[in-house]
Design a protein around this motif. Structure first.
Motif, PDB file in Angstrom:
ATOM      1  N   LEU A  29       0.913  -1.139  -0.081  1.00  0.00           N
ATOM      2  CA  LEU A  29       0.030   0.104  -0.110  1.00  0.00           C
ATOM      3  C   LEU A  29       0.853   1.051   0.014  1.00  0.00           C
ATOM      4  N   ALA A  30       1.229   1.708  -1.130  1.00  0.00           N
ATOM      5  CA  ALA A  30       2.034   2.807  -1.315  1.00  0.00           C
ATOM      6  C   ALA A  30       2.074   3.273  -2.716  1.00  0.00           C
ATOM      7  N   GLY A  31       2.780   4.294  -3.021  1.00  0.00           N
ATOM      8  CA  GLY A  31       2.706   4.988  -4.404  1.00  0.00           C
ATOM      9  C   GLY A  31       3.537   4.093  -5.457  1.00  0.00           C
ATOM     10  N   ASP A  32       3.564   4.449  -6.542  1.00  0.00           N
ATOM     11  CA  ASP A  32       4.003   3.959  -7.862  1.00  0.00           C
ATOM     12  C   ASP A  32       5.382   3.534  -7.701  1.00  0.00           C
ATOM     13  N   GLY A  33       6.242   4.537  -7.016  1.00  0.00           N
ATOM     14  CA  GLY A  33       7.665   3.981  -6.819  1.00  0.00           C
ATOM     15  C   GLY A  33       7.819   2.896  -6.106  1.00  0.00           C
ATOM     16  N   THR A  34       7.148   2.735  -4.975  1.00  0.00           N
ATOM     17  CA  THR A  34       7.165   1.512  -4.045  1.00  0.00           C
ATOM     18  C   THR A  34       6.793   0.367  -4.664  1.00  0.00           C
ATOM     19  N   ALA A  35       5.645   0.488  -5.602  1.00  0.00           N
ATOM     20  CA  ALA A  35       5.028  -0.628  -6.063  1.00  0.00           C
ATOM     21  C   ALA A  35       6.020  -1.405  -7.195  1.00  0.00           C
ATOM     22  N   ALA A  36       6.699  -0.205  -8.100  1.00  0.00           N
ATOM     23  CA  ALA A  36       7.572  -0.851  -9.059  1.00  0.00           C
ATOM     24  C   ALA A  36       8.834  -1.574  -8.404  1.00  0.00           C
ATOM     25  N   GLY A  54      -1.866   3.900  -3.162  1.00  0.00           N
ATOM     26  CA  GLY A  54      -1.604   4.498  -1.853  1.00  0.00           C
ATOM     27  C   GLY A  54      -0.822   5.877  -2.094  1.00  0.00           C
ATOM     28  N   GLY A  55      -0.644   6.276  -3.473  1.00  0.00           N
ATOM     29  CA  GLY A  55       0.129   7.353  -3.801  1.00  0.00           C
ATOM     30  C   GLY A  55      -0.836   8.458  -4.613  1.00  0.00           C
ATOM     31  N   THR A  56      -0.185   9.037  -5.443  1.00  0.00           N
ATOM     32  CA  THR A  56      -0.803  10.224  -6.265  1.00  0.00           C
ATOM     33  C   THR A  56      -1.326   9.805  -7.533  1.00  0.00           C
ATOM     34  N   MET A  57      -0.484   9.055  -8.320  1.00  0.00           N
ATOM     35  CA  MET A  57      -1.034   8.654  -9.705  1.00  0.00           C
ATOM     36  C   MET A  57      -1.405   7.230  -9.715  1.00  0.00           C
ATOM     37  N   ASN A  58      -0.937   6.288  -8.860  1.00  0.00           N
ATOM     38  CA  ASN A  58      -1.237   4.956  -8.672  1.00  0.00           C
ATOM     39  C   ASN A  58      -1.591   4.164 -10.238  1.00  0.00           C
TER      40      ASN A  58
END
Length: 269
Positions: A29-36, A54-58
């Protein structure tokens, strides 16, 4: 089940620890950078990944679960989820799973990030820089074994979000080359209305490999995250980049306004 609530400076190490523990599933549950980051660490042979918005753009969560909140995305993954191999692209040693934007338009991401952090002066400065460089230099590129070409920007879209029909798997490459402000405004309007592929300044094709270069380091956005690439980079398609726990994908149909035929795939062979 293990739960980690990491502080910003601890996120990377927490994600690595979660993947290294080799569980059946890692929920992020985080932003795009953490998901990547989680997807890249897991790879094709690691644990399943469920990247929740869980981020801005998701961009990655929305591509997998639709534009829903994290609770609905988690419920969907647990109740309807199957093991979904997710393809992606790799450029300059970095992986993306949704889309990459190369060239001057990517500079606007710096203004967006400054606005998100409420650094309004920095956002204004970044916006001025992006506007001043919009038509300063072009990006040079080749697709597969094709001849060199140039454009204001090059977008690489992964199969998960591309509307281009292809069975073997490839990246959809779209070159954007507006000649002046009027054409840029027209392209922006077409992007808002969903008809951007039909714009005369856009050319699309499919590719499995290519190269891009510029006079200086290339501004880029990878899955919503701004980065700077080296002045010359190669890119390619990865058939299985990681495995996600997500509902079956909706069938994708090619839009009738596709601006170029997509009956061939360039792969450098």
């Amino acid at each position: 089940m293990r739960v980690a609530n990491a502080a910003p400076h601890e996120i990377a190490s927490a994600v690595r620890a979660a993947v290294d523990a080799a569980p059946d599933l890692v929920v992020i549950l985080a932003g795009d950078g953490t998901a990547a980051l989680a997807a890249g660490l897991a790879g094709a042979d690691g644990p399943l990944i469920a990247p929740l918005p869980g981020g801005t753009m998701n961009m990655l969560p929305h591509a997998l679960y639709g534009p829903v909140n994290w609770r609905d995305a988690l419920a969907s993954a647990l109740s309807e989820g199957i093991v979904r191999p997710v393809s992606g692209g790799e450029i300059g040693g970095k992986t993306f799973y949704v889309a990459a934007i190369l060239g001057a338009p990517a500079l606007w991401a710096n203004a967006r990030e400054a606005l998100r952090a409420r650094k309004y002066r920095q956002a204004w400065i970044s916006g001025r820089i992006a506007a001043s460089r919009a038509f300063a230099h072009k990006l040079h590129y080749t697709l597969g074994d094709g001849v060199a070409d140039e454009a204001r920007a090059l977008t690489l879209m992964c199969p998960m979000v591309s509307r281009a029909p292809v069975e073997d798997g490839a990246l959809e490459a779209a070159s954007l080359d507006p000649k002046d402000v009027a054409e840029l405004v027209r392209l922006g309007f077409n992007a808002v209305t969903g008809d951007w592929r039909a714009d005369p300044s856009v050319r699309t094709t499919l590719t499995r490999a290519g190269m891009a270069w510029a006079k200086g380091r290339i501004p880029a956005i990878l899955d919503g995250e701004p980065v700077r690439l080296e002045h010359r980079v190669t890119f390619g398609f990865r058939p299985v980049a990681f495995r996600a726990l997500a509902p079956p994908p909706e069938p994708a149909l090619a839009p009738p306004f596709m601006s170029a035929p997509l009956d061939a795939v360039t792969d450098g062979r």
